[in-house]
Design an enzyme around this catalytic site. Structure first.
Site, PDB file in Angstrom:
ATOM      1  N   VAL A 263       0.818  -1.223   0.000  1.00  0.00           N
ATOM      2  CA  VAL A 263       0.000   0.000   0.000  1.00  0.00           C
ATOM      3  C   VAL A 263       0.847   1.268   0.000  1.00  0.00           C
ATOM      4  CG1 VAL A 263      -1.978  -1.108   1.067  1.00  0.00           C
ATOM      5  CG2 VAL A 263      -0.213  -0.094   2.525  1.00  0.00           C
ATOM      6  N   HIS A 435      10.464  -2.584 -39.409  1.00  0.00           N
ATOM      7  CA  HIS A 435       9.282  -3.439 -39.489  1.00  0.00           C
ATOM      8  C   HIS A 435       9.721  -4.896 -39.463  1.00  0.00           C
ATOM      9  CE1 HIS A 435       5.275  -4.724 -40.598  1.00  0.00           C
ATOM     10  NE2 HIS A 435       5.764  -5.454 -41.560  1.00  0.00           N
TER      11      HIS A 435
END
Lengths: 453, 453
Positions: A263, A435
């Site tokens: 937390v 690519h």
């Protein structure tokens, strides 16, 4: 009594980098560390989790390709061997760091430091030695935190350090707090077979992230059959014989084998004698710093302990600035630019710069553009057909880039560059993107038509 | 007879991008394709190989983590299912591309095109239609090539298209030609169990790469027990009953179940009637282009077919330039900047800009700096402790960045940016690199002390 030009307290990523740089600039330097070189990052944080996630990435691959019915089989991890390898890597890094300090003539002092005044620090070691300095850099970092009713017992109710030290996967695991630490730990133990429950008090998981990114992540994790509860506080954790009972504020109960309390963090300032040097604190004990990262005229506070950004690379960057400022090499205020951040794992999140909501709150007119990361062939190849890249624009200039999906952490430096170098859609056309790469999804988001909101 | 402002021949990455851009600029456009949308890249090249490599990445992870004794187990790929998924992805992309063309009002014409003169093309379809144009873009690409004695029989002696279509892994596989195509294919089939032999006529594998990078790759592949033969030509391939006999020029023989011939590509120019439009060829039939990518005043040739750079993203970038030039939106010569390139797989190579040797050959005074990619925590997490990043410098400015190791393809866009934006060591300090990322290895190489050579 020894005197040094520069003393650094805390040998985490920030303190270590600061000490090295000061030494490279010809200063006499002492580095004080009460525990291990490398700080939280190396010993109980970024590095162990990434070693665990990397070493089990093939389990996630097996699951996702099995879901597509492209393969079958089973793999058993040897958790003991993995822990041993992690510990060996950490130990080797300790050794390499110590060796590097030695080579640079930096005095490594082991012990807890306490300031006596604005130029003197006493070490809580056997010799009780006292050191003096011209300039001090406080880089003591932060520790795991919890709220009343959520105290770890370190057996069933764990903090992140405990969870890294388990010898086998719990059958079920509750993660209290769905920030980066909680989500990465959940992902790892899920790969090893744990049923995951995530409980987050904020209205969404990954509360620091863009809302749409967090919602996309939520949907992707639900598909992995995680039980995710948002907008509810945990009222208490009860460690019982063989399990932990998680009680939510609305009375609902979840019974699990182990619970992680993730937390937040608290600053490591107690015991440093900061009051003796005129260093002021705020909130839970975070050191107040000026625009130059100074807590006093000759004292800098960098990294987690100043509460600015709790990330290893932010600490390192601040450490560099503190030393350059102390040495008079820069007179500029500290301005880090966009700070990249990631959540790692099977589904990753990355962000650099501001979210659209942050920019809107600053009164700016914001547009966004998007690309589908799951349509990218590299993501598809890894069996992940979901994901999102989102760009926040102001006046045609990129102000923030964030993404969720397969391998998103690989996009974070590129995102930082796009924000810091003020890319436009035109800049994206000037560069050739190889690519196929995940990077193309960032380009696609940059050249996509902008939309409101 | 139909007339178009712009006709594009070839619907690979370059032609498709050119057609879309021309249409977005308000031109009437026809796109002629004799086979499949997407060209070599989508149908028989980059995309199928990356789908295969991505879908089997977990096998490599299993192997590397097993070698470290962190896990045990076995995984069986279903090659039939993988092929089916690959075909489905390719078919879905065909559909999406056709849909996009339709949406943009681009006429898709199926058939072989032949130029009749500098403004007219005839299609070899049933109708035998004739189309006229103001501007033509030739983007017909390239095909697999072979030398005498190495002709594929498409049963045991295969080209890359055949090898993608196998239903199961051969027990042993000889790769003739150790460029990107050969090495990627070898990596894939090795994961599925094939014993690998690589034969390269050049003195080293990956002959287009920096020598030190190629040598590092060689060493890493040897550790995977690949048999690598360099500096020897294959004299002949004989397909026998159950095997192929590979005869080397020195008389040595290697018997394997299958052989892949991956010795280069040839331009797709035969049958185009180029002589009727004044388009000139060179060498094996590559189209000669001027500084503006023009083969004639109103005819552009882009992508593989002009022989400049045989990469999908180079074709796409050229296609954009051709259209912008044809439309008068730019009068500048085509200057692509550094073109990124990768070899994908378990051990990857990436490069942007020039190698140190290329720069030295240009008469420049070159220094290099290095970082150990294998020391990077992300690489270590994936079980890979070897690898190298190398930066080539001229006058304190980055001129080339290359790397070999785990995940190197993820570094290629960053490398392109560093070269194109003329980074210095100082630029590397201005940016915050997230920790831990592979990208940090590039930063480490940039800030490492430069060395001669």
């Amino acid at each position: 009594m020894s005197h040094f030009d520069i003393i650094v307290i805390g040998a985490g990523p920030g303190g270590y980098a600061a000490a090295l740089l000061a030494s490279q600039r010809g200063k006499t330097v002492a580095l004080i560390e009460k525990q291990n070189l490398g700080g939280t990052c190396l010993n109980w944080g970024c590095i162990p989790t990434k070693l665990y996630l990397g070493a089990t990435a093939h389990l996630e691959g097996l699951h996702s390709q099995s879901r597509l019915r492209l393969c079958s089989g089973s793999v058993q991890m040897d958790m003991g061997a993995l822990k041993k390898r992690k510990n060996a890597f950490v130990a080797a890094t300790h050794k390499a760091m110590a060796c590097c300090l030695d080579k640079h003539g930096i005095a490594l002092v082991q012990g807890q430091a306490a300031l006596l005044d604005k130029n003197t620090v006493r070490i809580d070691d056997e010799a009780g030695q006292t050191l003096t300095f011209e300039t001090l850099v406080i880089a003591t970092g932060s520790s795991t935190n919890w709220f009343a009713g959520l105290e770890p017992d370190h057996k069933r109710i764990l903090d992140s350090t405990d969870l890294l030290d388990l010898d086998e996967a719990p059958e079920s695991l509750a993660i209290i707090g769905a920030g980066a630490i909680g989500l990465e730990m959940a992902d790892f133990w899920h790969r090893l077979g744990a049923t995951i429950h995530v409980i987050e008090a904020a209205p969404r998981i990954a509360p620091a992230e863009d809302e749409e990114i967090a919602q996309t992540l939520h949907g992707m994790l639900k598909r992995k059959k995680w039980n995710i509860v948002t907008g509810k506080r945990v009222a208490g954790l009860a460690s019982e014989d063989e399990s932990v009972l998680v009680r939510l504020e609305d009375g609902a109960e979840i019974r699990v084998e182990k619970a992680l309390v993730a937390v937040g963090r608290k600053p490591n300032t107690p015991g440093l004698g900061l009051e003796n040097a005129g260093v002021a604190l705020t909130g839970a004990g975070w050191i107040i710093t000026d625009d130059f990262l100074r807590a006093a005229p000759n004292i800098y506070a960098i990294g987690d302990v100043n509460g600015r950004t709790l990330l290893a690379h932010a600490a390192e960057h601040q450490g560099r600035h503190a030393i350059l400022h102390a040495l008079g090499e820069t007179a500029a205020p500290y301005a880090p630019g966009p700070i990249p951040g990631c959540i790692y794992g099977s589904i990753e999140v990355m962000r650099a710069g501001h979210t659209a909501a942050e920019l809107t709150a600053q009164g700016k007119t914001v547009t966004v553009s998007r690309a589908n990361l799951g349509a990218n062939p590299i993501s598809q190849a890894h069996g992940q057909a979901q994901g999102l890249v989102k760009v926040a624009w102001v006046d045609g200039v990129v102000h923030g880039v964030t993404a969720v999906g397969h391998g998103a952490s690989h996009l974070v430096t590129l995102a930082e560059i796009m924000v810091r170098d003020r890319w436009t859609a035109h800049t994206a056309h000037e560069h050739i993107f190889a690519h196929p790469t995940l990077d193309e999804a960032l380009r696609d988001a940059l050249i996509a038509p902008p939309e409101d909101k």
